[in-house]
Design a protein around this motif. Sequence first.
Motif, PDB file in Angstrom:
ATOM      1  N   PRO A 226       0.812  -1.231   0.000  1.00  0.00           N
ATOM      2  CA  PRO A 226       0.000   0.000   0.000  1.00  0.00           C
ATOM      3  C   PRO A 226       0.840   1.274   0.000  1.00  0.00           C
ATOM      4  O   PRO A 226       0.532   2.226  -0.725  1.00  0.00           O
ATOM      5  CB  PRO A 226      -0.821  -0.127   1.285  1.00  0.00           C
ATOM      6  CG  PRO A 226      -0.823  -1.577   1.625  1.00  0.00           C
ATOM      7  CD  PRO A 226       0.486  -2.104   1.143  1.00  0.00           C
ATOM      8  N   HIS A 227       1.913   1.281   0.811  1.00  0.00           N
ATOM      9  CA  HIS A 227       2.762   2.474   0.866  1.00  0.00           C
ATOM     10  C   HIS A 227       3.459   2.700  -0.473  1.00  0.00           C
ATOM     11  O   HIS A 227       3.527   3.845  -0.964  1.00  0.00           O
ATOM     12  CB  HIS A 227       3.798   2.313   1.975  1.00  0.00           C
ATOM     13  CG  HIS A 227       4.739   3.479   2.090  1.00  0.00           C
ATOM     14  ND1 HIS A 227       4.363   4.691   2.646  1.00  0.00           N
ATOM     15  CD2 HIS A 227       6.028   3.621   1.685  1.00  0.00           C
ATOM     16  CE1 HIS A 227       5.390   5.525   2.592  1.00  0.00           C
ATOM     17  NE2 HIS A 227       6.399   4.909   2.015  1.00  0.00           N
ATOM     18  N   ARG A 228       3.947   1.614  -1.091  1.00  0.00           N
ATOM     19  CA  ARG A 228       4.621   1.756  -2.391  1.00  0.00           C
ATOM     20  C   ARG A 228       3.633   2.221  -3.455  1.00  0.00           C
ATOM     21  O   ARG A 228       3.982   3.040  -4.320  1.00  0.00           O
ATOM     22  CB  ARG A 228       5.250   0.424  -2.790  1.00  0.00           C
ATOM     23  CG  ARG A 228       6.425   0.023  -1.903  1.00  0.00           C
ATOM     24  CD  ARG A 228       6.968  -1.339  -2.290  1.00  0.00           C
ATOM     25  NE  ARG A 228       8.071  -1.743  -1.425  1.00  0.00           N
ATOM     26  CZ  ARG A 228       8.657  -2.930  -1.478  1.00  0.00           C
ATOM     27  NH1 ARG A 228       8.253  -3.840  -2.360  1.00  0.00           N
ATOM     28  NH2 ARG A 228       9.652  -3.218  -0.657  1.00  0.00           N
ATOM     29  N   ALA A 229       2.399   1.703  -3.410  1.00  0.00           N
ATOM     30  CA  ALA A 229       1.396   2.114  -4.397  1.00  0.00           C
ATOM     31  C   ALA A 229       1.065   3.591  -4.241  1.00  0.00           C
ATOM     32  O   ALA A 229       0.885   4.303  -5.234  1.00  0.00           O
ATOM     33  CB  ALA A 229       0.142   1.256  -4.251  1.00  0.00           C
ATOM     34  N   GLY A 234       1.886   9.234  -6.468  1.00  0.00           N
ATOM     35  CA  GLY A 234       2.469  10.564  -6.454  1.00  0.00           C
ATOM     36  C   GLY A 234       3.382  10.805  -7.636  1.00  0.00           C
ATOM     37  O   GLY A 234       3.341  11.862  -8.270  1.00  0.00           O
ATOM     38  N   ILE A 235       4.204   9.799  -7.959  1.00  0.00           N
ATOM     39  CA  ILE A 235       5.119   9.934  -9.100  1.00  0.00           C
ATOM     40  C   ILE A 235       4.337  10.051 -10.404  1.00  0.00           C
ATOM     41  O   ILE A 235       4.692  10.826 -11.297  1.00  0.00           O
ATOM     42  CB  ILE A 235       6.076   8.718  -9.157  1.00  0.00           C
ATOM     43  CG1 ILE A 235       6.973   8.711  -7.916  1.00  0.00           C
ATOM     44  CG2 ILE A 235       6.911   8.738 -10.428  1.00  0.00           C
ATOM     45  CD1 ILE A 235       7.786   7.437  -7.763  1.00  0.00           C
ATOM     46  N   ALA A 236       3.251   9.263 -10.519  1.00  0.00           N
ATOM     47  CA  ALA A 236       2.472   9.229 -11.761  1.00  0.00           C
ATOM     48  C   ALA A 236       1.502  10.394 -11.887  1.00  0.00           C
ATOM     49  O   ALA A 236       0.910  10.591 -12.949  1.00  0.00           O
ATOM     50  CB  ALA A 236       1.702   7.910 -11.843  1.00  0.00           C
ATOM     51  N   GLY A 237       1.317  11.150 -10.808  1.00  0.00           N
ATOM     52  CA  GLY A 237       0.361  12.238 -10.855  1.00  0.00           C
ATOM     53  C   GLY A 237      -1.081  11.782 -10.746  1.00  0.00           C
ATOM     54  O   GLY A 237      -1.998  12.462 -11.211  1.00  0.00           O
ATOM     55  N   ASP A 264      -7.499  -2.630   5.749  1.00  0.00           N
ATOM     56  CA  ASP A 264      -7.266  -1.440   6.576  1.00  0.00           C
ATOM     57  C   ASP A 264      -5.964  -0.739   6.184  1.00  0.00           C
ATOM     58  O   ASP A 264      -5.891   0.500   6.179  1.00  0.00           O
ATOM     59  CB  ASP A 264      -7.224  -1.832   8.055  1.00  0.00           C
ATOM     60  CG  ASP A 264      -8.612  -2.116   8.638  1.00  0.00           C
ATOM     61  OD1 ASP A 264      -9.600  -1.590   8.087  1.00  0.00           O
ATOM     62  OD2 ASP A 264      -8.688  -2.869   9.627  1.00  0.00           O
ATOM     63  N   ARG A 265      -4.939  -1.524   5.856  1.00  0.00           N
ATOM     64  CA  ARG A 265      -3.654  -0.925   5.461  1.00  0.00           C
ATOM     65  C   ARG A 265      -3.814  -0.120   4.167  1.00  0.00           C
ATOM     66  O   ARG A 265      -3.250   0.970   4.030  1.00  0.00           O
ATOM     67  CB  ARG A 265      -2.590  -2.008   5.300  1.00  0.00           C
ATOM     68  CG  ARG A 265      -2.112  -2.620   6.614  1.00  0.00           C
ATOM     69  CD  ARG A 265      -0.811  -3.388   6.430  1.00  0.00           C
ATOM     70  NE  ARG A 265      -0.967  -4.557   5.571  1.00  0.00           N
ATOM     71  CZ  ARG A 265      -1.301  -5.769   6.013  1.00  0.00           C
ATOM     72  NH1 ARG A 265      -1.524  -5.963   7.305  1.00  0.00           N
ATOM     73  NH2 ARG A 265      -1.404  -6.774   5.169  1.00  0.00           N
ATOM     74  N   TRP A 266      -4.560  -0.674   3.213  1.00  0.00           N
ATOM     75  CA  TRP A 266      -4.766   0.033   1.956  1.00  0.00           C
ATOM     76  C   TRP A 266      -5.613   1.281   2.157  1.00  0.00           C
ATOM     77  O   TRP A 266      -5.318   2.352   1.609  1.00  0.00           O
ATOM     78  CB  TRP A 266      -5.413  -0.894   0.922  1.00  0.00           C
ATOM     79  CG  TRP A 266      -4.448  -1.884   0.337  1.00  0.00           C
ATOM     80  CD1 TRP A 266      -4.139  -3.131   0.816  1.00  0.00           C
ATOM     81  CD2 TRP A 266      -3.624  -1.681  -0.812  1.00  0.00           C
ATOM     82  NE1 TRP A 266      -3.184  -3.727   0.025  1.00  0.00           N
ATOM     83  CE2 TRP A 266      -2.852  -2.858  -0.991  1.00  0.00           C
ATOM     84  CE3 TRP A 266      -3.468  -0.644  -1.726  1.00  0.00           C
ATOM     85  CZ2 TRP A 266      -1.946  -3.005  -2.034  1.00  0.00           C
ATOM     86  CZ3 TRP A 266      -2.565  -0.782  -2.776  1.00  0.00           C
ATOM     87  CH2 TRP A 266      -1.813  -1.951  -2.921  1.00  0.00           C
ATOM     88  N   ARG A 267      -6.649   1.158   2.957  1.00  0.00           N
ATOM     89  CA  ARG A 267      -7.513   2.308   3.195  1.00  0.00           C
ATOM     90  C   ARG A 267      -6.778   3.407   3.960  1.00  0.00           C
ATOM     91  O   ARG A 267      -7.027   4.600   3.753  1.00  0.00           O
ATOM     92  CB  ARG A 267      -8.761   1.864   3.949  1.00  0.00           C
ATOM     93  CG  ARG A 267      -9.737   1.063   3.071  1.00  0.00           C
ATOM     94  CD  ARG A 267     -10.732   0.270   3.906  1.00  0.00           C
ATOM     95  NE  ARG A 267     -11.538   1.112   4.754  1.00  0.00           N
ATOM     96  CZ  ARG A 267     -12.703   1.655   4.411  1.00  0.00           C
ATOM     97  NH1 ARG A 267     -13.205   1.438   3.203  1.00  0.00           N
ATOM     98  NH2 ARG A 267     -13.393   2.401   5.261  1.00  0.00           N
ATOM     99  N   ALA A 268      -5.841   3.013   4.843  1.00  0.00           N
ATOM    100  CA  ALA A 268      -5.067   4.002   5.582  1.00  0.00           C
ATOM    101  C   ALA A 268      -4.186   4.843   4.656  1.00  0.00           C
ATOM    102  O   ALA A 268      -3.841   5.981   4.991  1.00  0.00           O
ATOM    103  CB  ALA A 268      -4.200   3.301   6.635  1.00  0.00           C
TER     104      ALA A 268
END
Length: 375
Positions: A226-229, A234-237, A264-268
């Motif tokens: 999730p954090h990497r996505a 952000g990089i892709a705009g 929950d991790r993805w939603r966070a």
Amino acid sequence: MRHGTPSYVLLIDGDPTLHNAVAAACAALGAQLRFAPNLTAAIAPLIANHPAITHVLVGRAMPAADQEILAALLDETMQPPPRAIMLGGAWLAGLATLADASVANLTAALSPAPPLPGGQALPLTAGQAAAELFAGNIRMRFQPVVRAHDLHVAGLEALARLHSPSHGIIRPQNFLPALAAGGHGLAVAAIAAMRALFDIGRVNAVPNCYFSINLPLTTLFHPPAPHRARALCGIAGADVTRVVVEVLETVDRPDLASLGHALDRWRAQGFSTAIDDAGPGLPHWRELLKLPFDAVKLDGDMLRDGGNASLAAAITDAAHARGLFVVAEGVETADILARARAIGADALQGFYLSRPLPAAVLPAWLAQHQMRFEH
């Protein structure tokens, strides 16, 4: 020419000499000619899914990017795909080549012939699939999702294809199982998501819509994912709050507590989440609805003739009771659209509305969609 229906030849070229030669060949065959000076002008009749278009001629060398768009359109929008002929030059996916534009050769080329197959007939081996993946041959299509009440665009679902110089255009069912078996599930999910997000970042023609990407459970459960996505968005705009993660493989009933923690991790990180293919193949759908999902996609088979509309209605009612957004997939006819509205689906997706399209074609599709349903 095709079971007595008129044969239309779409010529993409601005050369008057070639235009005259093609017109003469069409006259000799009793075919009807449509002309487009460039790919942009040719897109509209292709995405209209006109059943009579049987041949597409390209009279000059196209830029590689335009070749990919045209190959994707023929593969996705025309069923079966028309015969595509390039007059000189190479062509992606091994489509026919005709160097001589004489009337005799054009007449022979335009004569009735079985259309070229769209995509790979047999699944790739694990080695072939991995080679295509790491050669950077993943491409994305986007299938529009529209609001049920007014048919305005609500979202776009990203769908992966392989564009292989040696095997043609390959559908997910013919390469994803091999990649998963070869231990490349995380890699293909990451590469496809990256391509989709960069495409999404460039698509400004469909404002205020969401974008959905499909992730297998292996990727969903991967703690850093999730954090990497989010960083990739952000990089892709791409606005992370407009990205929906569709959860695949829920049919095997994963550990529901672990799935809830993963959601929950993805939603966070700002993502929304959706259950994919809710229906008879997902017997534990009631338990899944208790998890922190935002949306449910109904199995498209349920609303077809002989399907299970009562189950679709029950899932829709249960989802709405929990405040979830409901998308009816498989909307292939006006009758299915009416059934989806009758059960209270919030949004619709299917071939009646649009087939999956390259991102570059979405502005033209949107204009045509508005003309089709708003006039």
